[in-house]
Enzyme design. Structure first.
Site: not given
Length: 390
Positions: A67, A124, A148
Site C-alpha cells: 500500500k 483505502s 480500509s
C-alpha cells in the site's frame, strides 16, 4: 495460483522466483492501464529481490503489492519479505484530502473495480484489492483504521482480515486512538491467514504487539452465530441483506437471536482518528469516545457469552461509482465499530448482487481471531472470475 501454491512450486524447483515475478510484472503492465491500481511499479527492484529469494521460505517467490506510503521499516513488510515474498511495487490508496476514502488515486486516474470498470474497488487499500481480484498478485498489504482492508475486499470479492488490535505490529507503535491495525488482503482465505501468522508476534517498534499467532487448525464444529444487517442508523441495502441471509441459511451454522445494543460510533471514531493522526482532541470529546468504546466492548462481551461470532454485511452496499469521490458515502458503517473496540474482523465474499460482490463480515471475541476465520471459512462463497482478470 494461491500464494501457497506459488511457494510450493518455487520450493520444489518447478519454477523460479524470478519467473513468477516476471509473470506478475507483465500482468501489472497489461492491466494497470485499465484498472489504474499502481502507484509505482518497481520492476528492477522486484527482479533483484527475486534473485535473492531463499526457496525454502513459506512465501518463497510470492509477488505482492505494498500500500502506498507504507513505511519501509513496517514489520508487516520486513517479515513478509524475510519469508520470501517479493514486492513488485506500490498500490494506490485514497487521494489525500478526498471527501470519501473508498477510492484509489494514482495521481491521474481513479482506480477501477475489476468486476465493473464504472465502479470503485473501495478503499483505502484500493489498488491492492483491484490487483488481487484481477489475479495480478495473490496478496497485498494495507492498514485498517475504519475498514480500509475490509471495504475493498467486500467491493472486489476477496478476503480482507483485520486482526485483534496488536495482531500485526506497526512501525509507529501504540497510537493514541488505537484504531489502526496492519494486515493483508488476498484472493484466498488460507493465504491471508498464513501471511498474517508470518507477520504476527512481538516487535521492538510496537510494544502493543501480541504474541506470535500460529496458523490455526481447522475446526469442524457447528458454530453458533448472531446476525445483524446493520449496526448503526443506516440500513443495509435489501439485496445485500438478502444475499447474507441466504448464505447463512445454506451454511451449517446455528443462528441465534441475541440482543445487542451498541452506542453509535459516528462521533467517537473521528475523535480517536484525530488522536491517532496528531490532531488532538478536547478532553470532553476524548472522554466520550472512551465511554463509547467501553460500552461497546462490554455489550459485545455479553453477546459473545451467548454466541461464537457475530456476522454482518461488510458494507451496506455493493461497489459504488468510481467518480463519486467528492460525495459523502455511507457504506462502511459495519466496519469502523470494530476499529473502535479493537476486535478482529474478517470479510469474505457471500455472493453477488447485480453482478457485483457482496461482502460478509465475521467478528469474534478479542483474541479469538481463529474463531472468526473458522466461521468465515464456513460462510464464504466461491465467486466466478471478475470481468477484468489475468
Amino acid at each position: 495460483m494461491t500464494a501457497r501454491a506459488v511457494a510450493e512450486q518455487v520450493r520444489s524447483g518447478a519454477v523460479s522466483a524470478l519467473e513468477i515475478v516476471e509473470r506478475a510484472l507483465q500482468a501489472a503492465r497489461e492491466l494497470d492501464p485499465v484498472l489504474h491500481f499502481l502507484d509505482e511499479l518497481d520492476a528492477d527492484g522486484a527482479r533483484r529481490a527475486a534473485e535473492r529469494v531463499d526457496p525454502s521460505g513459506p512465501l518463497a517467490g510470492v509477488p505482492f503489492l505494498i500500500k502506498a506510503r507504507t513505511p519501509p521499516e513496517s514489520p508487516l513488510l520486513t517479515r513478509l519479505i524475510a519469508a520470501g515474498a517479493v514486492p513488485i511495487g506500490w498500490a494506490t490508496r485514497a487521494r489525500p484530502g478526498a471527501v470519501s476514502l473508498t477510492f484509489g488515486w494514482n495521481g491521474r486516474e481513479y482506480t477501477r473495480n475489476p468486476w465493473d470498470l464504472e465502479q470503485s474497488p473501495g478503499g483505502s487499500t484500493a489498488g491492492g484489492a483491484a490487483a488481487v481480484a484481477a489475479g495480478v498478485v495473490p496478496l497485498a498489504t494495507g492498514g485498517d483504521s475504519g475498514g480500509s482492508l475490509r471495504i475493498p475486499a467486500s467491493f472486489c470479492g476477496i478476503v480482507g482480515f483485520k486482526g485483534t488490535y496488536g495482531r500485526v505490529p506497526r512501525p509507529g507503535g501504540r497510537a493514541l486512538g488505537g484504531l489502526t491495525t496492519a494486515g493483508v488482503i488476498g484472493a484466498d482465505l488460507d493465504d491471508v491467514i498464513l501471511a498474517t501468522s508470518i507477520a504476527s508476534g512481538p516487535h521492538r517498534l510496537d510494544s502493543t504487539s501480541l504474541p506470535h499467532w500460529p496458523v490455526p487448525s481447522v475446526s469442524d464444529r457447528r458454530w453458533r452465530v448472531a446476525y445483524r444487517s446493520t449496526l448503526g442508523s443506516c440500513p443495509a441495502d435489501d439485496d445485500v441483506d438478502r444475499v447474507l441471509r441466504d448464505r447463512l441459511a445454506a451454511a451449517d451454522v446455528e443462528l441465534a437471536d441475541v440482543p445487542l445494543e451498541l452506542e453509535p460510533t459516528a462521533e467517537a471514531w473521528p475523535v480517536l482518528s484525530g488522536l491517532d493522526n496528531g490532531r488532538g482532541a478536547e478532553a470532553a470529546a476524548a472522554n466520550r469516545a472512551r465511554l463509547v468504546r467501553d460500552h461497546n466492548n462490554t455489550a459485545l462481551a455479553d453477546l459473545f457469552a451467548e454466541v461464537d461470532a457475530l456476522v454482518t454485511p461488510t458494507t451496506l452496499t455493493v461497489a459504488h461509482g468510481y467518480d463519486q469521490h467528492e460525495e459523502t458515502i455511507v457504506t462502511g458503517d459495519p466496519c469502523w465499530v470494530f476499529n473502535v473496540t479493537g476486535h478482529g474482523a474478517v470479510s469474505v465474499p457471500a455472493g453477488l448482487s447485480d453482478g457485483l460482490p457482496v461482502g460478509l463480515q465475521v467478528i469474534a471475541p478479542h483474541g479469538a481471531d481463529d474463531v472468526a476465520l473458522a466461521v468465515a471459512r464456513r460462510l464464504r462463497a466461491e465467486l466466478p472470475a471478475p470481468r477484468v482478470h489475468c
